[in-house]
Design an enzyme around this catalytic site. Structure first.
Site, PDB file in Angstrom:
ATOM      1  N   TYR A 164       0.851  -1.194   0.000  1.00 24.26           N
ATOM      2  CA  TYR A 164       0.000   0.000   0.000  1.00 24.26           C
ATOM      3  C   TYR A 164       0.883   1.239   0.000  1.00 24.26           C
ATOM      4  O   TYR A 164       2.064   1.176   0.326  1.00 24.26           O
ATOM      5  CB  TYR A 164      -0.961   0.008   1.195  1.00 24.26           C
ATOM      6  CG  TYR A 164      -0.345  -0.265   2.541  1.00 24.26           C
ATOM      7  CD1 TYR A 164       0.258   0.742   3.272  1.00 24.26           C
ATOM      8  CD2 TYR A 164      -0.377  -1.542   3.088  1.00 24.26           C
ATOM      9  CE1 TYR A 164       0.820   0.506   4.510  1.00 24.26           C
ATOM     10  CE2 TYR A 164       0.192  -1.805   4.332  1.00 24.26           C
ATOM     11  CZ  TYR A 164       0.787  -0.774   5.038  1.00 24.26           C
ATOM     12  OH  TYR A 164       1.357  -1.025   6.261  1.00 24.26           O
ATOM     13  N   ASP A 216       0.588  -3.501  22.897  1.00 24.19           N
ATOM     14  CA  ASP A 216       1.302  -4.774  22.782  1.00 24.19           C
ATOM     15  C   ASP A 216       1.798  -5.286  24.129  1.00 24.19           C
ATOM     16  O   ASP A 216       2.109  -6.469  24.268  1.00 24.19           O
ATOM     17  CB  ASP A 216       2.509  -4.620  21.837  1.00 24.19           C
ATOM     18  CG  ASP A 216       2.111  -4.727  20.367  1.00 24.19           C
ATOM     19  OD1 ASP A 216       0.901  -4.687  20.074  1.00 24.19           O
ATOM     20  OD2 ASP A 216       3.015  -4.844  19.513  1.00 24.19           O
TER      21      ASP A 216
HETATM   22  C1  LIG Z   1       4.937  -6.132  10.255  1.00 28.10           C
HETATM   23  C2  LIG Z   1       3.864  -5.544  11.111  1.00 28.10           C
HETATM   24  C3  LIG Z   1       2.799  -4.909  10.528  1.00 28.10           C
HETATM   25  C4  LIG Z   1       1.786  -4.343  11.317  1.00 28.10           C
HETATM   26  N1  LIG Z   1       0.763  -3.719  10.704  1.00 28.10           N
HETATM   27  C5  LIG Z   1      -0.211  -3.140  11.453  1.00 28.10           C
HETATM   28  C6  LIG Z   1      -1.272  -2.433  10.825  1.00 28.10           C
HETATM   29  O1  LIG Z   1      -1.323  -2.332   9.589  1.00 28.10           O
HETATM   30  N2  LIG Z   1      -2.215  -1.847  11.611  1.00 28.10           N
HETATM   31  C7  LIG Z   1      -2.172  -1.914  12.990  1.00 28.10           C
HETATM   32  O2  LIG Z   1      -3.059  -1.351  13.650  1.00 28.10           O
HETATM   33  N3  LIG Z   1      -1.176  -2.596  13.613  1.00 28.10           N
HETATM   34  C8  LIG Z   1      -0.195  -3.190  12.890  1.00 28.10           C
HETATM   35  N4  LIG Z   1       0.827  -3.852  13.493  1.00 28.10           N
HETATM   36  C9  LIG Z   1       0.872  -3.906  14.973  1.00 28.10           C
HETATM   37  C10 LIG Z   1       1.422  -2.623  15.578  1.00 28.10           C
HETATM   38  O3  LIG Z   1       2.645  -2.256  14.974  1.00 28.10           O
HETATM   39  C11 LIG Z   1       1.625  -2.764  17.084  1.00 28.10           C
HETATM   40  O4  LIG Z   1       0.511  -3.395  17.662  1.00 28.10           O
HETATM   41  C12 LIG Z   1       1.807  -1.391  17.733  1.00 28.10           C
HETATM   42  O5  LIG Z   1       2.866  -0.685  17.141  1.00 28.10           O
HETATM   43  C13 LIG Z   1       2.047  -1.542  19.236  1.00 28.10           C
HETATM   44  O6  LIG Z   1       2.206  -0.265  19.802  1.00 28.10           O
HETATM   45  P1  LIG Z   1       2.572  -0.117  21.337  1.00 28.10           P
HETATM   46  O7  LIG Z   1       2.676   1.357  21.573  1.00 28.10           O
HETATM   47  O8  LIG Z   1       1.671  -0.922  22.183  1.00 28.10           O
HETATM   48  O9  LIG Z   1       4.015  -0.806  21.500  1.00 28.10           O
HETATM   49  P2  LIG Z   1       5.429  -0.421  20.861  1.00 28.10           P
HETATM   50  O10 LIG Z   1       5.263   0.215  19.534  1.00 28.10           O
HETATM   51  O11 LIG Z   1       6.267  -1.640  20.944  1.00 28.10           O
HETATM   52  O12 LIG Z   1       6.004   0.711  21.831  1.00 28.10           O
HETATM   53  C14 LIG Z   1       6.544   0.396  23.085  1.00 28.10           C
HETATM   54  C15 LIG Z   1       7.468   1.539  23.508  1.00 28.10           C
HETATM   55  O13 LIG Z   1       7.913   1.302  24.834  1.00 28.10           O
HETATM   56  C16 LIG Z   1       9.302   1.568  24.933  1.00 28.10           C
HETATM   57  N5  LIG Z   1       9.813   0.780  26.075  1.00 28.10           N
HETATM   58  C17 LIG Z   1       9.953  -0.566  26.158  1.00 28.10           C
HETATM   59  N6  LIG Z   1      10.453  -0.908  27.363  1.00 28.10           N
HETATM   60  C18 LIG Z   1      10.616   0.254  28.052  1.00 28.10           C
HETATM   61  C19 LIG Z   1      11.107   0.557  29.359  1.00 28.10           C
HETATM   62  N7  LIG Z   1      11.519  -0.400  30.237  1.00 28.10           N
HETATM   63  N8  LIG Z   1      11.154   1.857  29.758  1.00 28.10           N
HETATM   64  C20 LIG Z   1      10.741   2.868  28.925  1.00 28.10           C
HETATM   65  N9  LIG Z   1      10.290   2.626  27.655  1.00 28.10           N
HETATM   66  C21 LIG Z   1      10.217   1.335  27.236  1.00 28.10           C
HETATM   67  C22 LIG Z   1       9.842   1.118  23.583  1.00 28.10           C
HETATM   68  O14 LIG Z   1      11.101   1.699  23.310  1.00 28.10           O
HETATM   69  C23 LIG Z   1       8.745   1.589  22.638  1.00 28.10           C
HETATM   70  O15 LIG Z   1       8.957   2.924  22.208  1.00 28.10           O
HETATM   71  C24 LIG Z   1       1.843  -4.444  12.734  1.00 28.10           C
HETATM   72  C25 LIG Z   1       2.918  -5.089  13.338  1.00 28.10           C
HETATM   73  C26 LIG Z   1       3.922  -5.641  12.535  1.00 28.10           C
HETATM   74  C27 LIG Z   1       5.068  -6.340  13.212  1.00 28.10           C
END
Ligand SMILES: Cc1cc2nc3c(=O)[nH]c(=O)nc-3n(C[C@H](O)[C@H](O)[C@H](O)COP(=O)(O)OP(=O)(O)OC[C@H]3O[C@@H](n4cnc5c(N)ncnc54)[C@H](O)[C@@H]3O)c2cc1C
Length: 394
Positions: A211, A289
């Site tokens: 896309y 996540d």
């Molecule tokens: C290939 C792929 C394609 C995807 N496509 C889609 C899509 O099209 N649409 C969709 O909705 N989702 C998609 N996803 C899923 C999506 O990317 C994730 O679900 C989302 O990014 C999770 O966000 P988050 O903020 O929960 O976690 P994360 O993005 O993992 O952020 C966690 C943050 O916490 C920080 N952190 C970790 N430990 C600590 C600590 N001890 N102290 C301080 N900071 C810390 C990290 O550095 C990071 O910045 C896809 C995933 C993949 C792998």
């Protein structure tokens, strides 16, 4: 006014910070990395997530960097035959009050972060530990900083430290899939005459999605292949384009042309966890996540993290000083919905990767008869209002 500390400045943590700020709370975000970054190229933002982002005031900024794909088109790996095709925009806006968008992850993070005062995002803060003191939570970081907050939110991703401290430190499981992720400058593939939409190609043991992102200047692709084991040393994280082409040998010329034209190509191993029965303890909870990683085969991982933030803000706003009860309410509302999506996403791995044969033919016939991508069949998913504090219909 509650003081809320969020650990992790990914899509989930940042959008929760904005929702909580909008609800009137004092919010600070603590991120281990020295700058805000996102690994990988593009992401699909389904209407359920875009609607939340619009309410956070981010609509115009999203439109400046994102793409509104006209349709989604699912095709067969070898001959390119259409398996299903459905309109996305402007239909999603008509049905659900927000478009379906595709966007570069880096742009999405920048747009969400632009809604927060920069002094509220504390970079270079890696959470080391925390303790619930009854009327506050104390947390401390590798750099020596300490904070005391009324609510601690672990938005720290699949390897969450907060989750490990609350519920145990099990390693996530390799999901048996690795992805080749690449970005292609569109001028390199102009002769393909691609429609302004999303396409996904399904074949035996693999599928590939592409896309547009960056206002249509780049084409993002993610090609998934199955493997029994993952060993970072064997693979290295930077894939070669030749390796990606070998993984999609025999696939339709369009797929191979796109992969061959990539400017960058990364490899990404997929990890997973089983659904958690609980997300909260006392004044601490989880989102994104950290508590519900899911296979990206519904494109909903980040979308659900964004919904989490909206529900969390609404529960805390409605619950006053009864923080623990508000967090219980939040997880009761969210766990059934995300568990359903985790299960559907897992099942899609099998559905997308069927070997050619009778089962695949039955699947293709079902898709061409009923489809499952059309926005009007996904009302339970796209129509849900996570701030309404009602159970999800799905
Ligand atoms: C290939 C792929 C394609 C995807 N496509 C889609 C899509 O099209 N649409 C969709 O909705 N989702 C998609 N996803 C899923 C999506 O990317 C994730 O679900 C989302 O990014 C999770 O966000 P988050 O903020 O929960 O976690 P994360 O993005 O993992 O952020 C966690 C943050 O916490 C920080 N952190 C970790 N430990 C600590 C600590 N001890 N102290 C301080 N900071 C810390 C990290 O550095 C990071 O910045 C896809 C995933 C993949 C792998």
């Amino acid at each position: 006014m509650l003081r809320i500390g969020i650990i992790g400045a990914g899509i989930g943590g940042l959008s929760a910070a904005l929702a909580l700020r909008q609800a009137g709370f004092e919010v600070d975000v603590y991120e281990q990395a020295p700058e805000l970054t996102e690994v990988g190229g593009g992401i699909n933002m389904a209407p359920n997530a875009v609607r939340v982002l619009h309410r956070l005031g981010l609509g115009p900024a999203l439109d400046r960097v994102g793409v509104r794909p006209r349709e989604t088109h699912q095709r067969r790996w070898q001959d390119g035959r259409t398996l299903q095709r459905a309109p996305l925009n402007p239909l999603c806006e008509q049905l659900y009050g927000a478009p379906h968008m595709t966007i570069h992850r880096r742009d999405l993070v920048a747009v969400i972060a632009s809604g927060l005062a920069s002094e509220r995002v504390h970079l270079g803060h890696r959470l080391a530990g925390f303790a619930d003191r009854g009327d506050t939570v104390e947390a401390w970081f590798d750099n020596g900083a300490r904070i005391s907050v009324d609510v601690l939110v672990g938005a720290d991703g699949i390897h969450s430290t907060v989750r490990a401290r609350l519920f145990g430190d099990e390693a996530p499981a390799f999901a048996g899939c690795v992805a080749y992720r690449g970005l292609v400058p569109v001028e390199r593939i102009a002769d393909l005459g691609l429609d302004h939409g999303n396409q996904s190609w399904v074949g035996p043991g693999a599928h590939l999605v592409h896309y547009f992102v960056s206002r249509g200047g780049l084409l993002n692709f993610v090609g998934w292949t199955e493997h029994d084991t993952w060993n970072r040393e064997d693979w290295t994280d930077r894939a070669t384009i030749d390796r990606a082409l070998a993984a999609f040998a025999g696939w339709h010329e369009q797929v191979r042309r796109i992969v061959a034209a990539a400017e960058t190509c990364f490899i990404w191993a997929l990890f997973d966890r089983d659904p958690l029965p609980r997300w909260s303890a006392g004044r601490t909870t989880l989102l994104g996540d950290a508590c519900h990683p899911m296979y990206p085969f519904m494109g909903q991982g980040a979308a659900q993290a964004i919904e989490d933030g909206a529900t969390l803000a609404a529960c805390l706003a409605a619950g006053g000083s009864a923080v623990a009860a508000s967090l219980q309410r939040y997880e009761r509302l969210r766990i059934p919905r995300v568990s359903t999506l985790q299960a559907i996403s897992r099942a899609n791995k099998q559905r997308f990767h069927m070997p050619d044969g009778p089962a695949q033919q039955a699947r293709d016939a079902e898709w061409s008869r009923a489809g499952d991508r059309a926005p009007d069949t996904l009302r339970w998913l796209y129509g849900h209002d996570p701030a309404a504090l009602e159970p999800s219909p799905g």
